[in-house]
Design a protein around this motif. Structure first.
Motif, PDB file in Angstrom:
ATOM      1  N   GLY A  27       0.492  -1.396  -0.060  1.00 17.92           N
ATOM      2  CA  GLY A  27      -0.750  -0.185   0.020  1.00 17.92           C
ATOM      3  C   GLY A  27       0.824   1.406   0.010  1.00 17.92           C
ATOM      4  N   PHE A  28       0.089   2.718   0.390  1.00 19.20           N
ATOM      5  CA  PHE A  28       0.904   3.489  -0.135  1.00 19.20           C
ATOM      6  C   PHE A  28       1.965   3.588   1.444  1.00 19.20           C
ATOM      7  N   ASN A  29       1.884   3.105   2.417  1.00 20.62           N
ATOM      8  CA  ASN A  29       2.861   3.202   3.796  1.00 20.62           C
ATOM      9  C   ASN A  29       3.532   2.682   3.690  1.00 20.62           C
ATOM     10  N   GLU A  30       3.874   0.940   2.795  1.00 20.37           N
ATOM     11  CA  GLU A  30       4.831   0.481   2.591  1.00 20.37           C
ATOM     12  C   GLU A  30       5.778   0.830   1.881  1.00 20.37           C
ATOM     13  N   PHE A  31       5.490   2.136   0.544  1.00 19.53           N
ATOM     14  CA  PHE A  31       6.564   2.743   0.016  1.00 19.53           C
ATOM     15  C   PHE A  31       8.012   3.238   1.230  1.00 19.53           C
ATOM     16  N   PHE A  32       7.670   2.755   2.150  1.00 22.77           N
ATOM     17  CA  PHE A  32       8.345   4.043   3.089  1.00 22.77           C
ATOM     18  C   PHE A  32       8.843   3.174   4.335  1.00 22.77           C
ATOM     19  N   PHE A  33       7.538   2.265   5.089  1.00 24.61           N
ATOM     20  CA  PHE A  33       8.606   1.277   5.475  1.00 24.61           C
ATOM     21  C   PHE A  33       7.384  -0.110   5.552  1.00 24.61           C
ATOM     22  N   TYR A  34       8.195  -0.988   5.263  1.00 26.22           N
ATOM     23  CA  TYR A  34       7.983  -2.429   5.224  1.00 26.22           C
ATOM     24  C   TYR A  34       8.438  -3.619   6.422  1.00 26.22           C
ATOM     25  N   GLU A  35       7.276  -4.075   7.441  1.00 28.06           N
ATOM     26  CA  GLU A  35       8.463  -5.223   8.091  1.00 28.06           C
ATOM     27  C   GLU A  35       9.579  -4.777   8.956  1.00 28.06           C
ATOM     28  N   GLY A  36       9.814  -3.374   9.429  1.00 29.50           N
ATOM     29  CA  GLY A  36      10.309  -2.692  10.124  1.00 29.50           C
ATOM     30  C   GLY A  36      11.468  -2.047   9.202  1.00 29.50           C
ATOM     31  N   ARG A  37      11.770  -2.470   8.418  1.00 32.76           N
ATOM     32  CA  ARG A  37      13.083  -1.806   7.333  1.00 32.76           C
ATOM     33  C   ARG A  37      12.786  -0.418   5.984  1.00 32.76           C
ATOM     34  N   PRO A  38      13.704   0.481   6.508  1.00 33.02           N
ATOM     35  CA  PRO A  38      13.304   1.625   5.456  1.00 33.02           C
ATOM     36  C   PRO A  38      13.143   0.633   4.076  1.00 33.02           C
ATOM     37  N   SER A  39      11.998   0.892   3.751  1.00 31.62           N
ATOM     38  CA  SER A  39      11.737   0.746   2.426  1.00 31.62           C
ATOM     39  C   SER A  39      11.859   1.861   0.762  1.00 31.62           C
ATOM     40  N   ILE A  40      11.427   1.400  -0.228  1.00 31.44           N
ATOM     41  CA  ILE A  40      12.035   1.661  -1.820  1.00 31.44           C
ATOM     42  C   ILE A  40      11.874   3.881  -1.932  1.00 31.44           C
ATOM     43  N   PHE A  41      11.340   4.121  -0.674  1.00 32.12           N
ATOM     44  CA  PHE A  41      10.959   5.530  -0.956  1.00 32.12           C
ATOM     45  C   PHE A  41      12.993   5.900  -0.093  1.00 32.12           C
ATOM     46  N   PHE A  42      13.224   5.632   0.310  1.00 33.85           N
ATOM     47  CA  PHE A  42      14.681   6.179   1.603  1.00 33.85           C
ATOM     48  C   PHE A  42      15.244   5.532   0.154  1.00 33.85           C
ATOM     49  N   ALA A  43      15.142   4.343  -0.727  1.00 38.17           N
ATOM     50  CA  ALA A  43      16.054   3.998  -1.186  1.00 38.17           C
ATOM     51  C   ALA A  43      16.364   4.644  -2.786  1.00 38.17           C
ATOM     52  N   VAL A  44      15.769   5.640  -2.762  1.00 37.62           N
ATOM     53  CA  VAL A  44      15.447   7.147  -4.118  1.00 37.62           C
ATOM     54  C   VAL A  44      16.281   7.778  -3.346  1.00 37.62           C
ATOM     55  N   GLN A  45      16.067   8.008  -2.406  1.00 31.23           N
ATOM     56  CA  GLN A  45      16.407   9.313  -1.439  1.00 31.23           C
ATOM     57  C   GLN A  45      17.770   9.760  -1.492  1.00 31.23           C
ATOM     58  N   ILE A  46      18.261   7.964  -0.838  1.00 34.58           N
ATOM     59  CA  ILE A  46      19.599   8.124  -1.489  1.00 34.58           C
ATOM     60  C   ILE A  46      20.025   8.417  -2.052  1.00 34.58           C
ATOM     61  N   GLY A  47      19.423   7.946  -3.460  1.00 33.58           N
ATOM     62  CA  GLY A  47      19.775   8.219  -5.363  1.00 33.58           C
ATOM     63  C   GLY A  47      19.796   9.326  -4.978  1.00 33.58           C
ATOM     64  N   MET A  48      19.144   9.979  -4.474  1.00 39.82           N
ATOM     65  CA  MET A  48      18.510  11.917  -5.358  1.00 39.82           C
ATOM     66  C   MET A  48      19.584  13.117  -4.360  1.00 39.82           C
ATOM     67  N   ILE A  49      20.155  12.661  -2.827  1.00 39.67           N
ATOM     68  CA  ILE A  49      21.577  12.619  -2.751  1.00 39.67           C
ATOM     69  C   ILE A  49      22.485  12.916  -3.392  1.00 39.67           C
TER      70      ILE A  49
END
Length: 426
Positions: free
Chosen positions: A167-189
């Motif tokens: 769902g929308f929330n799982e793009f941020f955290f899934y099973e207690g781990r940072p999800s794809i959103f944060f991977a993309v932010q690392i790429g953006m930086i």
């Protein structure tokens, strides 16, 4: 001839036509889907009732409407002006606008984001007497990058969510781990550092520009309601649900009614807004859903998964690397929507064969296929638009010149995002 080979030939021809005639991609996918039904690979009821994901299509269309109205409100332009006014120098101002473009693109269609930000970029370049090439290309590649970050960013993210039960929330955290959103932010930086290295030498002066004015805040409210609504649906129902699709579609309809009856825009403008939505991609997705469903029905996806697994054998890193690199190369030249629909179940099966969490390979697929579009000038629609904008300014950007920007940006951002995924999910 066995039906499996016939289906494979139809799929290959469809892909070839999409590459050769990208402007007619919906005709290619719908034609191939029609052949699958005529040949009896799947029934009409199965095609429209099971394979076509109407929830994804509702989210896509509804979010397109809200995005158009958000741009109409002038809020993005006002935010950009404020960023420039508060930046200490030119380099920081330009990189901040690029990052803002990316963040908006996580919730608004990529091409629309580039079109609304390009006039701001061009005005700034004219004032500072700068070559606009890096700035305009930067808008496109940053928009493509962040389109991966959320459920409503891009069609591949919606397709991934449906396949994975996100769902929308799982793009941020899934099973207690940072999800794809944060991977993309690392790429953006990483991408921001790349562009800052190019713009830092453009001068240390503070930039003053004329401030835009907000036309209305209603589309911003609709955008916020969409985000909060999707988050709530994700929490209540888990994954992408019919409620999510209905919510976004209803908000889109409310936006159109507001545009017509409260803003009192003419019927012609309302028709132009609706007609201007990306209906070609909607039709394209309908055809692709059916074709890939037929490919899976005859067992071709299982065969391809077994082939890749035989190459990878027991090496988890090799599997991760192959999925990432192949996704980058293919998506640099081919539309990533049909590719990701085909590859998601393959990546899942490969991960299962190695007793891994499927996220490791599926995130590699999502990052590679979405960021790989930045590799070439025709890897994504936003790239083509940015080349057209530059052409109107008298700047002709050829394939080789794009590669000088696209290749290092793609390698740097993909490597950073992929490293994050490997560390968190391995």
């Amino acid at each position: 001839m066995p039906i499996k080979w016939i289906v494979l030939i139809i799929a290959i021809v469809m892909y070839a036509l999409i590459v050769i005639f990208p402007g007619k991609k919906s005709f290619s996918s719908l034609g191939a889907a029609f052949l699958m039904v005529i040949l009896g690979v799947i029934s009409p009821g199965q095609a429209l009732g099971e394979l076509v994901n109407w929830t994804v299509l509702m989210i896509f269309v509804g979010s397109l409407v809200i995005a158009e109205l958000f741009i109409y409100s002038r809020v993005p332009a006002v935010i950009a002006d404020s960023i420039v006014s508060h930046s200490p120098n030119v380099g920081v101002a330009i990189v901040a606008i690029l990052m803002m473009t990316g963040i908006i693109s996580a919730f608004v269609e990529n091409v629309a984001t580039v079109l609304v930000m390009a006039p701001i970029a061009l005005a700034l370049c004219k004032k500072l007497e700068l070559d606009p090439t890096y700035f305009i290309v930067g808008l496109a590649v940053m928009a493509n990058l962040q389109g991966t970050a959320t459920l409503v960013g891009d069609p591949p993210s919606m397709i991934f969510a449906d396949h994975s039960g996100y769902g929308f929330n799982e793009f941020f955290f899934y099973e207690g781990r940072p999800s794809i959103f944060f991977a993309v932010q690392i790429g953006m930086i990483a991408g921001a550092i790349f562009f800052y290295a190019s713009f830092a030498k453009k001068g240390g002066t503070k930039v003053e520009i004329e401030q835009e004015k907000i036309l209305t805040i209603v589309p911003s409210v609709l955008l916020i309601l969409m985000i909060l609504g999707l988050a709530s649906c994700s929490f209540i129902y888990g994954g992408i649900s019919l409620a999510s699709g209905l919510l976004v579609m209803i908000l889109g309809i409310v936006g159109i009614l507001w545009y017509k009856f409260i803003r009192r825009e003419s019927g012609e403008k309302v028709r132009d807004l609706i007609k201007g939505l990306d209906w070609d991609t909607v039709l394209f997705l309908i055809g692709i859903f059916v074709v890939v469903g037929a490919v899976a029905e005859v067992g071709l996806l299982d065969d391809f998964s077994a082939f890749l697994s035989s190459i990878v054998e027991e090496s988890v890193l090799m599997g991760f690397f192959i999925i990432l690199v192949v996704s980058i190369l293919i998506s640099g030249f081919v539309d990533n929507v049909p590719y990701i629909i085909v590859m998601l179940p393959v990546a899942s099966k490969m991960a299962a064969g190695l007793s891994l969490k499927p996220e490791l390979y599926m995130f590699a697929l999502l990052i590679g296929s979405c960021l790989g579009g930045n590799l070439t000038p025709f890897g994504a629609s936003a790239n083509i638009v940015s080349v057209g904008i530059l052409k109107k300014q008298g700047v002709l950007l050829n394939f080789g010149q794009w590669l000088k920007i696209g290749v290092p940006f793609t390698l740097i951002t993909t490597a950073a995002a992929a490293a994050f995924v490997w560390i968190v999910w391995r």
